[in-house]
Scaffold this motif. Structure first.
Motif, PDB file in Angstrom:
ATOM      1  N   GLY A  69      19.481   5.612   3.226  1.00 13.89           N
ATOM      2  CA  GLY A  69      18.654   6.143   2.133  1.00 13.89           C
ATOM      3  C   GLY A  69      17.596   5.119   1.798  1.00 13.89           C
ATOM      4  N   CYS A  70      16.396   5.600   1.531  1.00 11.61           N
ATOM      5  CA  CYS A  70      15.295   4.681   1.255  1.00 11.61           C
ATOM      6  C   CYS A  70      15.293   4.309  -0.233  1.00 11.61           C
ATOM      7  CB  CYS A  70      13.984   5.349   1.639  1.00 11.61           C
ATOM      8  SG  CYS A  70      12.532   4.482   1.077  1.00 11.61           S
ATOM      9  N   CYS A  71      15.226   3.005  -0.500  1.00 12.95           N
ATOM     10  CA  CYS A  71      15.359   2.487  -1.869  1.00 12.95           C
ATOM     11  C   CYS A  71      14.285   2.973  -2.841  1.00 12.95           C
ATOM     12  CB  CYS A  71      15.304   0.967  -1.852  1.00 12.95           C
ATOM     13  SG  CYS A  71      16.820   0.247  -1.317  1.00 12.95           S
ATOM     14  N   CYS A  72      13.171   3.466  -2.325  1.00 13.90           N
ATOM     15  CA  CYS A  72      12.123   3.896  -3.252  1.00 13.90           C
ATOM     16  C   CYS A  72      12.353   5.332  -3.706  1.00 13.90           C
ATOM     17  CB  CYS A  72      10.731   3.719  -2.646  1.00 13.90           C
ATOM     18  SG  CYS A  72      10.082   5.108  -1.715  1.00 13.90           S
ATOM     19  N   CYS A  73      13.265   6.049  -3.020  1.00 15.68           N
ATOM     20  CA  CYS A  73      13.466   7.468  -3.368  1.00 15.68           C
ATOM     21  C   CYS A  73      14.951   7.824  -3.278  1.00 15.68           C
ATOM     22  CB  CYS A  73      12.586   8.361  -2.506  1.00 15.68           C
ATOM     23  SG  CYS A  73      12.542   7.910  -0.761  1.00 15.68           S
ATOM     24  N   THR A  74      15.413   8.278  -2.112  1.00 14.20           N
ATOM     25  CA  THR A  74      16.792   8.780  -2.013  1.00 14.20           C
ATOM     26  C   THR A  74      17.834   7.682  -2.240  1.00 14.20           C
ATOM     27  OG1 THR A  74      16.680   8.426   0.365  1.00 14.20           O
ATOM     28  CG2 THR A  74      16.215  10.649  -0.422  1.00 14.20           C
ATOM     29  N   GLY A 109      10.817   0.924   6.275  1.00 13.35           N
ATOM     30  CA  GLY A 109       9.422   1.145   6.621  1.00 13.35           C
ATOM     31  C   GLY A 109       8.813   2.365   5.953  1.00 13.35           C
ATOM     32  N   LEU A 110       9.668   3.184   5.346  1.00 14.88           N
ATOM     33  CA  LEU A 110       9.189   4.401   4.691  1.00 14.88           C
ATOM     34  C   LEU A 110       8.940   4.198   3.212  1.00 14.88           C
ATOM     35  CD1 LEU A 110      11.811   6.842   6.253  1.00 14.88           C
ATOM     36  CD2 LEU A 110       9.440   6.502   6.980  1.00 14.88           C
ATOM     37  N   ALA A 111       9.224   2.988   2.720  1.00 11.65           N
ATOM     38  CA  ALA A 111       9.239   2.801   1.268  1.00 11.65           C
ATOM     39  C   ALA A 111       7.851   2.522   0.705  1.00 11.65           C
ATOM     40  CB  ALA A 111      10.175   1.649   0.919  1.00 11.65           C
ATOM     41  N   ASP A 112       7.666   3.013  -0.513  1.00 16.62           N
ATOM     42  CA  ASP A 112       6.496   2.673  -1.310  1.00 16.62           C
ATOM     43  C   ASP A 112       6.928   1.530  -2.234  1.00 16.62           C
ATOM     44  OD1 ASP A 112       4.520   2.432  -3.189  1.00 16.62           O
ATOM     45  OD2 ASP A 112       4.557   4.525  -3.825  1.00 16.62           O
TER      46      ASP A 112
HETATM   47 ZN   LIG Z   1      11.509   6.009  -0.229  1.00 13.64          ZN
END
Ligand SMILES: [Zn+2]
Length: 325
Positions: A69-74, A109-112
């Motif tokens: 899960g990406c820390c900026c969202c999910t 790499g997907l994080a904002d």
């Molecule tokens: Zn994210």
């Protein structure tokens, strides 16, 4: 470089960058070289369920892996939980024990990175234990131009950076590198820029004066408010600090989505403070040593878009009833 706080909070560095931009390579080398000091805990976030070889992060005092899960969202709740666990463990230590000083969060790499900063600062527990000191974003010298032409996420990552590290600079054509640097300056002219090859810092060649940024077409996921730019506002002597705080709150309330960051050192009768905001969130100010570089005092940088830089100073002067700037 932001002056470092001395109020006992853990310093948080966020390391972001597009997929494959060389974050891990850079971080491994920095840890090995001791760039983050001995008392550093590394959190690695992988959006996918991929195991990371902890041994590769030798040099860190502790490693937490957040996968799936990406820390900026999910994966935001998992990140907040991990940070709270680290803070709790530190709080339980005896006052004389060596205490953790720094956390480095390697994002997916997907994080904002801006969204992560906002999430950490909005947490009532973490805000008293952790202070963000820097957002570092790696930029692939070979592929970033193509990514920036089509990927809003790549632009957001660069816009959120305090420091950009150009990676793989040995593989880029000098002409393309010059265009990339000019383009990065368009997106985020405020960030410090350095270069690395396999994690080792290298000097950047002189930037040709005729280098022009690549066109950045408006992308469907982006607004039309133009590029993010820095604007400097110098605070007048004898400023009414409570009125200034009201003006800043009003500004963030009205324009917080346009203002990516506000950062500056303010000198008040109560001491020197580092003032920082990320989007609509004001970080509780840190007390700075008195003997810091006084040239930074009472000068605030607003980084954002959708307004004219000169209008900021004008708005503040009008609100505070000062003679116009
Ligand atoms: Zn994210």
């Amino acid at each position: 470089m932001t002056p470092e706080p001395r109020d006992g909070r853990i310093r948080l560095t966020i390391l972001g960058g597009y997929l494959g931009s060389g974050k891990t390579t850079w971080l491994r080398h920095q840890l090995h070289a001791g760039a983050f000091g001995p008392r550093v805990h590394v959190i690695v976030n992988e959006a996918a369920e991929t195991p990371v070889d902890d041994a590769l992060l030798a040099g860190a005092g502790g490693v937490t892996l957040l996968a799936g899960g990406c820390c900026c969202c999910t994966g935001r709740a998992a990140l907040i939980g991990a940070l709270r666990t680290i803070c709790d463990a530190r709080s339980r230590l005896a006052a004389s024990a060596p205490r953790l000083e720094r956390i480095v969060l390697e994002t997916s790499g997907l994080a904002d990175p801006g969204a992560i900063v906002a999430a950490v600062q909005a947490d009532p527990v973490l805000v008293s234990h952790i202070v963000l000191v820097e957002t570092i974003v790696t930029v692939d010298a070979l592929h970033a131009l193509a990514q920036l032409a089509t990927e809003p996420l790549g632009r957001r990552q660069i816009g959120a950076a305090d420091r950009l590290v150009l990676t793989k600079v040995d593989t880029a054509e000098p002409q393309a590198l010059a265009v990339l640097r000019a383009t990065l300056g368009e997106i985020n002219g405020h960030a410090a820029l350095s270069a690395a090859v396999l994690g080792v810092e290298v000097a950047l060649p002189p930037q040709p004066t005729d280098a022009r940024p690549a066109p950045l077409p408006l992308l469907p996921d982006e607004d039309a408010r133009g590029p993010i730019r820095p604007a400097q506002v110098t605070l007048p002597e004898g400023l009414d600090w409570s009125a200034f705080a009201v003006w800043l709150s009003a500004l963030l309330h009205a324009r917080g989505d346009d203002l990516v960051r506000v950062k500056g050192v303010i000198r008040t009768p109560a001491g020197r403070f580092l003032l920082q905001t990320v989007r609509k969130v004001v970080q509780s100010p840190e007390i700075l040593p008195e003997q810091g570089d006084a040239r930074q005092d009472n000068s605030i940088v607003f980084i954002g878009r959708g307004y004219r830089p000169e209008d900021l100073g004008r708005s503040m002067h009008r609100f505070l009833g000062l003679p116009s700037a």
